[in-house]
Design a protein around this motif. Sequence first.
Motif, PDB file in Angstrom:
ATOM      1  N   PHE A 285       0.834  -1.201   0.000  1.00 40.87           N
ATOM      2  CA  PHE A 285       0.000   0.000   0.000  1.00 40.87           C
ATOM      3  C   PHE A 285       0.868   1.249   0.000  1.00 40.87           C
ATOM      4  O   PHE A 285       1.958   1.274   0.567  1.00 40.87           O
ATOM      5  CB  PHE A 285      -0.912   0.004   1.232  1.00 40.87           C
ATOM      6  N   ARG A 286       0.333   2.295  -0.666  1.00 42.07           N
ATOM      7  CA  ARG A 286       0.974   3.606  -0.701  1.00 42.07           C
ATOM      8  C   ARG A 286      -0.101   4.673  -0.617  1.00 42.07           C
ATOM      9  O   ARG A 286      -1.163   4.528  -1.213  1.00 42.07           O
ATOM     10  CB  ARG A 286       1.711   3.824  -2.025  1.00 42.07           C
ATOM     11  N   PHE A 287       0.182   5.735   0.108  1.00 41.80           N
ATOM     12  CA  PHE A 287      -0.626   6.947   0.036  1.00 41.80           C
ATOM     13  C   PHE A 287       0.145   7.928  -0.838  1.00 41.80           C
ATOM     14  O   PHE A 287       1.292   8.258  -0.537  1.00 41.80           O
ATOM     15  CB  PHE A 287      -0.860   7.556   1.424  1.00 41.80           C
ATOM     16  N   VAL A 288      -0.460   8.340  -1.939  1.00 44.24           N
ATOM     17  CA  VAL A 288       0.231   9.227  -2.883  1.00 44.24           C
ATOM     18  C   VAL A 288      -0.569  10.509  -3.079  1.00 44.24           C
ATOM     19  O   VAL A 288      -1.781  10.551  -2.858  1.00 44.24           O
ATOM     20  CB  VAL A 288       0.452   8.535  -4.252  1.00 44.24           C
ATOM     21  N   SER A 289       0.122  11.525  -3.538  1.00 50.21           N
ATOM     22  CA  SER A 289      -0.539  12.765  -3.919  1.00 50.21           C
ATOM     23  C   SER A 289      -1.405  12.500  -5.146  1.00 50.21           C
ATOM     24  O   SER A 289      -1.015  11.732  -6.031  1.00 50.21           O
ATOM     25  CB  SER A 289       0.513  13.817  -4.246  1.00 50.21           C
ATOM     26  N   PRO A 290      -2.581  13.113  -5.251  1.00 51.11           N
ATOM     27  CA  PRO A 290      -3.399  12.932  -6.456  1.00 51.11           C
ATOM     28  C   PRO A 290      -2.642  13.271  -7.741  1.00 51.11           C
ATOM     29  O   PRO A 290      -2.896  12.687  -8.784  1.00 51.11           O
ATOM     30  CB  PRO A 290      -4.568  13.892  -6.232  1.00 51.11           C
ATOM     31  N   ASN A 291      -1.674  14.186  -7.651  1.00 52.08           N
ATOM     32  CA  ASN A 291      -0.893  14.565  -8.828  1.00 52.08           C
ATOM     33  C   ASN A 291       0.020  13.445  -9.323  1.00 52.08           C
ATOM     34  O   ASN A 291       0.519  13.499 -10.443  1.00 52.08           O
ATOM     35  CB  ASN A 291      -0.032  15.800  -8.532  1.00 52.08           C
ATOM     36  N   HIS A 292       0.260  12.462  -8.467  1.00 54.74           N
ATOM     37  CA  HIS A 292       1.168  11.364  -8.819  1.00 54.74           C
ATOM     38  C   HIS A 292       0.456  10.016  -8.749  1.00 54.74           C
ATOM     39  O   HIS A 292       1.052   9.008  -8.405  1.00 54.74           O
ATOM     40  CB  HIS A 292       2.380  11.368  -7.886  1.00 54.74           C
ATOM     41  N   SER A 293      -0.826  10.007  -9.111  1.00 54.64           N
ATOM     42  CA  SER A 293      -1.629   8.786  -8.936  1.00 54.64           C
ATOM     43  C   SER A 293      -1.847   8.018 -10.236  1.00 54.64           C
ATOM     44  O   SER A 293      -2.664   7.105 -10.275  1.00 54.64           O
ATOM     45  CB  SER A 293      -2.970   9.126  -8.293  1.00 54.64           C
TER      46      SER A 293
ATOM     47  N   THR B  15       0.090   1.376   8.197  1.00 52.25           N
ATOM     48  CA  THR B  15       1.495   1.768   8.169  1.00 52.25           C
ATOM     49  C   THR B  15       1.752   2.767   7.045  1.00 52.25           C
ATOM     50  O   THR B  15       2.488   3.741   7.221  1.00 52.25           O
ATOM     51  CB  THR B  15       2.401   0.529   8.022  1.00 52.25           C
ATOM     52  N   ALA B  16       1.129   2.549   5.890  1.00 52.17           N
ATOM     53  CA  ALA B  16       1.281   3.492   4.771  1.00 52.17           C
ATOM     54  C   ALA B  16       0.820   4.891   5.184  1.00 52.17           C
ATOM     55  O   ALA B  16       1.456   5.892   4.834  1.00 52.17           O
ATOM     56  CB  ALA B  16       0.499   2.993   3.557  1.00 52.17           C
ATOM     57  N   LEU B  17      -0.279   4.970   5.939  1.00 54.18           N
ATOM     58  CA  LEU B  17      -0.778   6.274   6.389  1.00 54.18           C
ATOM     59  C   LEU B  17       0.208   6.933   7.346  1.00 54.18           C
ATOM     60  O   LEU B  17       0.505   8.128   7.217  1.00 54.18           O
ATOM     61  CB  LEU B  17      -2.146   6.126   7.053  1.00 54.18           C
ATOM     62  N   GLN B  18       0.709   6.178   8.310  1.00 56.73           N
ATOM     63  CA  GLN B  18       1.667   6.750   9.263  1.00 56.73           C
ATOM     64  C   GLN B  18       2.914   7.260   8.550  1.00 56.73           C
ATOM     65  O   GLN B  18       3.446   8.322   8.879  1.00 56.73           O
ATOM     66  CB  GLN B  18       2.039   5.711  10.332  1.00 56.73           C
TER      67      GLN B  18
ATOM     68  N   ASP C 244       5.532   3.744  12.280  1.00 55.66           N
ATOM     69  CA  ASP C 244       4.483   2.880  12.834  1.00 55.66           C
ATOM     70  C   ASP C 244       5.136   1.787  13.671  1.00 55.66           C
ATOM     71  O   ASP C 244       5.218   0.633  13.287  1.00 55.66           O
ATOM     72  CB  ASP C 244       3.650   2.272  11.693  1.00 55.66           C
ATOM     73  N   GLN C 245       5.613   2.208  14.837  1.00 53.08           N
ATOM     74  CA  GLN C 245       6.293   1.275  15.742  1.00 53.08           C
ATOM     75  C   GLN C 245       5.293   0.633  16.695  1.00 53.08           C
ATOM     76  O   GLN C 245       4.296   1.249  17.043  1.00 53.08           O
ATOM     77  CB  GLN C 245       7.354   2.042  16.556  1.00 53.08           C
ATOM     78  N   PRO C 246       5.491  -0.624  17.119  1.00 52.87           N
ATOM     79  CA  PRO C 246       6.674  -1.433  16.841  1.00 52.87           C
ATOM     80  C   PRO C 246       6.501  -2.440  15.702  1.00 52.87           C
ATOM     81  O   PRO C 246       7.446  -3.146  15.369  1.00 52.87           O
ATOM     82  CB  PRO C 246       6.857  -2.193  18.150  1.00 52.87           C
ATOM     83  N   ASP C 247       5.306  -2.541  15.115  1.00 57.19           N
ATOM     84  CA  ASP C 247       5.040  -3.665  14.214  1.00 57.19           C
ATOM     85  C   ASP C 247       4.972  -3.326  12.735  1.00 57.19           C
ATOM     86  O   ASP C 247       4.872  -4.223  11.902  1.00 57.19           O
ATOM     87  CB  ASP C 247       3.714  -4.347  14.621  1.00 57.19           C
TER      88      ASP C 247
END
Length: 197
Positions: free
Chosen positions: A32-40, A75-78, A168-171
């Motif tokens: 998973f990735r959270f990306v900017s709409p400009n780079h989607s 984790t992607a969000l963090q 996103d610690q510890p896991d």
Amino acid sequence: MPLKPHPDFDAFCRRIQNLPKHSSSQFNGSLFRFVSPNHSTVTGIRNGRGGLKASGRWHLKGSFPCLYTATTPETALQEALAQKRYHSLPDYESLPRVLIGLKAKLLHLLDLTDGRIRQRLRISESKITECDWRDENRFENQESITQSLGRAIYNQGYEGIIAPSSADQPDGVCLVLFPSKFLRDNCVQVQTPVDWN
């Protein structure tokens, strides 16, 4: 002015070369990735060229294409929020973001969540997750230890790194991928293309 190489780079290269052949890891699953709409766009999501425009924990700006992903959306969000939080900015400064799902089948990764691998490389998990790479780049004018290790792993031909998340610690677990080192075409596919029409 270019940053000074980290003094451990050559030692990391030697230690990686001396790893047993069975040390390479595989991954087959969702990322998973959270990306900017400009780079989607599909191409923009997969090619890692954003890594040429900005530095990250595992690479320096302009050095090689680098794709930062995580094994869970949480984790992607963090990780996506970490940049602005580092500068004590409110979370809305990181928005908007689009959650992208990827399907990956990779054959040659170095797993830094494995304590035996870290021991052979002589780097601790805390050194990986607590390294203030921004501070080292900015105030010491030097490549950080994690950026040096990432460059060494890239130079040794790995497709990427499995690493503990610093946000996103510890896991939390991240996969940092090197598209120019992929061993097969289409080993990373976008599962959820964005259609803005």
